[in-house]
Design a protein around this motif. Structure first.
Motif, PDB file in Angstrom:
ATOM      1  N   THR A 156      -2.934 -13.514  27.718  1.00 42.99           N
ATOM      2  CA  THR A 156      -3.125 -14.452  26.614  1.00 42.99           C
ATOM      3  C   THR A 156      -4.411 -14.171  25.846  1.00 42.99           C
ATOM      4  O   THR A 156      -4.429 -14.188  24.610  1.00 42.99           O
ATOM      5  CB  THR A 156      -3.130 -15.900  27.135  1.00 42.99           C
ATOM      6  N   THR A 157      -5.494 -13.897  26.567  1.00 43.70           N
ATOM      7  CA  THR A 157      -6.747 -13.601  25.877  1.00 43.70           C
ATOM      8  C   THR A 157      -6.648 -12.306  25.086  1.00 43.70           C
ATOM      9  O   THR A 157      -7.091 -12.225  23.931  1.00 43.70           O
ATOM     10  CB  THR A 157      -7.909 -13.513  26.880  1.00 43.70           C
ATOM     11  N   ILE A 158      -6.042 -11.288  25.672  1.00 50.61           N
ATOM     12  CA  ILE A 158      -5.990  -9.989  24.993  1.00 50.61           C
ATOM     13  C   ILE A 158      -5.120 -10.038  23.740  1.00 50.61           C
ATOM     14  O   ILE A 158      -5.490  -9.481  22.695  1.00 50.61           O
ATOM     15  CB  ILE A 158      -5.505  -8.897  25.963  1.00 50.61           C
ATOM     16  N   ILE A 159      -3.980 -10.719  23.799  1.00 47.32           N
ATOM     17  CA  ILE A 159      -3.154 -10.781  22.595  1.00 47.32           C
ATOM     18  C   ILE A 159      -3.793 -11.656  21.519  1.00 47.32           C
ATOM     19  O   ILE A 159      -3.393 -11.601  20.355  1.00 47.32           O
ATOM     20  CB  ILE A 159      -1.722 -11.282  22.878  1.00 47.32           C
ATOM     21  N   PHE A 161      -6.514 -11.103  20.218  1.00 45.06           N
ATOM     22  CA  PHE A 161      -7.130 -10.213  19.225  1.00 45.06           C
ATOM     23  C   PHE A 161      -6.242  -9.007  18.922  1.00 45.06           C
ATOM     24  O   PHE A 161      -6.710  -7.984  18.423  1.00 45.06           O
ATOM     25  CB  PHE A 161      -8.544  -9.790  19.637  1.00 45.06           C
ATOM     26  N   SER A 162      -4.948  -9.149  19.179  1.00 44.12           N
ATOM     27  CA  SER A 162      -3.979  -8.123  18.790  1.00 44.12           C
ATOM     28  C   SER A 162      -3.416  -8.458  17.413  1.00 44.12           C
ATOM     29  O   SER A 162      -3.305  -9.627  17.046  1.00 44.12           O
ATOM     30  CB  SER A 162      -2.842  -8.057  19.812  1.00 44.12           C
ATOM     31  N   ASP A 163      -3.045  -7.440  16.639  1.00 41.14           N
ATOM     32  CA  ASP A 163      -2.346  -7.690  15.377  1.00 41.14           C
ATOM     33  C   ASP A 163      -0.869  -7.299  15.469  1.00 41.14           C
ATOM     34  O   ASP A 163      -0.189  -7.144  14.464  1.00 41.14           O
ATOM     35  CB  ASP A 163      -3.024  -6.999  14.192  1.00 41.14           C
ATOM     36  N   ASP A 164      -0.386  -7.129  16.716  1.00 38.86           N
ATOM     37  CA  ASP A 164       1.020  -6.846  16.962  1.00 38.86           C
ATOM     38  C   ASP A 164       1.757  -8.177  17.080  1.00 38.86           C
ATOM     39  O   ASP A 164       1.594  -8.903  18.058  1.00 38.86           O
ATOM     40  CB  ASP A 164       1.164  -6.040  18.256  1.00 38.86           C
ATOM     41  N   ALA A 169       3.713 -13.583  18.822  1.00 43.38           N
ATOM     42  CA  ALA A 169       4.575 -14.665  18.341  1.00 43.38           C
ATOM     43  C   ALA A 169       4.967 -15.629  19.470  1.00 43.38           C
ATOM     44  O   ALA A 169       5.489 -15.209  20.511  1.00 43.38           O
ATOM     45  CB  ALA A 169       5.825 -14.079  17.691  1.00 43.38           C
ATOM     46  N   ASP A 170       4.689 -16.904  19.259  1.00 46.70           N
ATOM     47  CA  ASP A 170       5.053 -18.003  20.156  1.00 46.70           C
ATOM     48  C   ASP A 170       4.253 -18.034  21.455  1.00 46.70           C
ATOM     49  O   ASP A 170       4.669 -18.676  22.423  1.00 46.70           O
ATOM     50  CB  ASP A 170       6.553 -17.965  20.497  1.00 46.70           C
ATOM     51  N   PHE A 171       3.085 -17.359  21.487  1.00 44.55           N
ATOM     52  CA  PHE A 171       2.276 -17.370  22.699  1.00 44.55           C
ATOM     53  C   PHE A 171       0.928 -18.064  22.491  1.00 44.55           C
ATOM     54  O   PHE A 171       0.081 -18.043  23.379  1.00 44.55           O
ATOM     55  CB  PHE A 171       2.050 -15.940  23.212  1.00 44.55           C
ATOM     56  N   GLY A 172       0.712 -18.675  21.341  1.00 50.91           N
ATOM     57  CA  GLY A 172      -0.534 -19.380  21.094  1.00 50.91           C
ATOM     58  C   GLY A 172      -0.589 -20.713  21.814  1.00 50.91           C
ATOM     59  O   GLY A 172       0.409 -21.134  22.427  1.00 50.91           O
ATOM     60  N   PRO A 173      -1.706 -21.439  21.797  1.00 50.31           N
ATOM     61  CA  PRO A 173      -2.918 -21.131  21.042  1.00 50.31           C
ATOM     62  C   PRO A 173      -3.696 -19.961  21.645  1.00 50.31           C
ATOM     63  O   PRO A 173      -3.553 -19.679  22.839  1.00 50.31           O
ATOM     64  CB  PRO A 173      -3.729 -22.428  21.133  1.00 50.31           C
TER      65      PRO A 173
END
Length: 415
Positions: A156-159, A161-164, A169-173
């Motif tokens: 979760t932390t790594i994505i 700062f991903s732009d993929d 998608a749908d994994f926030g906040p």
């Protein structure tokens, strides 16, 4: 039994294996329709007995080949002794492993973990702790600079700062505290630094983005800028490190030494997951007991295999082989530019190949290569990656280039 009957039976066996996986394994991957049953060196064999040249090497985790006898011996010997103690106790394999790895990297300390994503998460925690405890950043204000197009894992932390978008998608906040700048642009990185910046987290070569090699002056400039601003330079060498590029670390190609190396994949020899954060005492020393850990990190089995990997790299033979065979691979691939290939990038035995999108997608090319006995992986639409084990032969390399040439010709003829 006729050959046709044999093929039917074999195909049924493969279809059954794929069907079982599709029914009961979460669909977080879209693999090629091949079911691998065994491997030796640079080659794997499927459940039907067909052989394939492995030009992915498990994203560089199998740098030293499938069933490498030295690594298997190390694993077998340790399996008969003890495999896990947890870090609640010492074990007799961890000390030799971390000592050898620290020496290989020219650093003081090693934080052993398991997966590459764990190494990245650990590096982030270390950088933040260093920022608060050493640099004097105000509480909860630390920021880390990352590069566009990055791939550091899928936690979760790594994505965050991903732009993929597939990864996000749908994994926030998402986790705050990261600033993204263009990859290869040192001036943009410097402009993003403020008094709360604790680190720049950079892949020396971006793997998932398509084996993107930055300008030769980029990493030296990042090193100079981060040092001048009292910011840590964290090099994610999880895919690019440990021989893949023809050097121990990709940073070595431009004579750069980061504050922290993030290592993984090949560190476990393709046998067990092993990762590590490697740095000097003035940075990694900020961690105290209870502040970070892993039940399996530094386990005796992983340490025994990791030590065998480090000893193999310490001779320099693997790095030299990757450099020489990589030059052969790139020479062959470069000749395909304008013949269905738009561009070729990479270093050592690592190549990103942009296929003309008007000709075929990367997936289509990989499927066609698979039918000819070569396994590769696509990324970002029309790009494929080649990363065979370092033990690949010259003949294997020439054969791989030949198969790609044939496949591109077939797509061109079909247009």
């Amino acid at each position: 039994m006729t050959q046709t009957e044999t093929d039917t039976k074999a195909s049924a066996a493969q279809a059954h294996a794929i069907d079982l996986e599709n029914q009961h394994a979460a669909h977080n991957y879209h693999p090629l329709p091949v079911v691998v049953a065994s491997g030796d060196g640079a080659w794997v064999t499927d459940v039907d007995g067909r052989r394939y040249l492995d030009c992915l090497a498990a994203y560089s985790a199998v740098n030293f080949g499938h069933s490498n006898p030295v690594l298997l011996d190390a694993a077998r010997e340790q399996l008969g002794r003890i495999t896990l103690t947890s870090r609640a106790f010492h074990n007799d394999q961890l000390g030799p492993f971390v000592t050898a790895l620290a020496e290989l990297a020219g650093k003081d300390l090693v934080l052993p973990m398991n997966t590459g994503a764990e190494a990245v998460e650990s590096g982030i925690k270390v950088a933040r702790a260093w920022g608060y405890r050493v640099k004097g950043v105000a509480p909860d204000q630390a920021n880390i600079i990352v590069a566009a197009g990055n791939f550091h894992g899928r936690t979760t932390t790594i994505i965050s700062f991903s732009d993929d978008q597939d990864a996000r998608a749908d994994f926030g906040p998402f986790t705050p505290g990261f600033r993204t700048v263009p990859y290869g642009d040192a001036a943009a990185l410097e402009a993003a630094i403020d008094e709360n910046t604790v680190a720049a987290l950079i892949e020396p070569i971006q793997g998932e983005a398509g084996v993107v090699v930055p300008p030769a002056e980029y990493l030296p400039a990042v090193r100079e800028i981060t040092a001048r601003h009292n910011v840590l330079f964290i090099a994610d060498e999880i895919q690019s490190g440990l021989g893949r590029t023809g050097a121990t670390f990709a940073c070595d190609l431009v004579d750069v030494v980061p504050d922290l190396y993030l290592l993984g994949k090949a560190l476990g020899g393709g046998i067990v997951p092993v990762s590590a954060v490697v740095g000097n005492r003035d940075v990694l020393g900020v961690l105290q007991p209870g502040q970070h850990g892993s039940t399996f990190g530094g386990n005796p089995l992983a340490a025994a295999v990791g030590l065998a990997v480090v000893k193999m790299l310490a001779t320099g033979e693997m790095q030299e082989t990757a450099r020489i065979r990589g030059a052969r691979l790139h020479d062959g691939l470069t000749k395909l530019v304008g013949r269905g290939v738009v561009a070729v990038r990479g270093a050592g035995l690592w190549a990103g190949i942009d296929i003309d999108p008007a000709l075929a997608s990367g997936r289509e090319v990989c499927e066609a290569l698979m039918s000819r006995g070569l396994l590769a992986k696509d990324t970002h639409g029309s790009t494929i990656r080649l990363a065979p084990p370092i033990v690949v032969s010259d003949d294997d390399i020439d054969w791989a280039v030949e198969q790609l040439t044939i496949v591109l010709g077939e797509f061109a003829a079909a247009k």
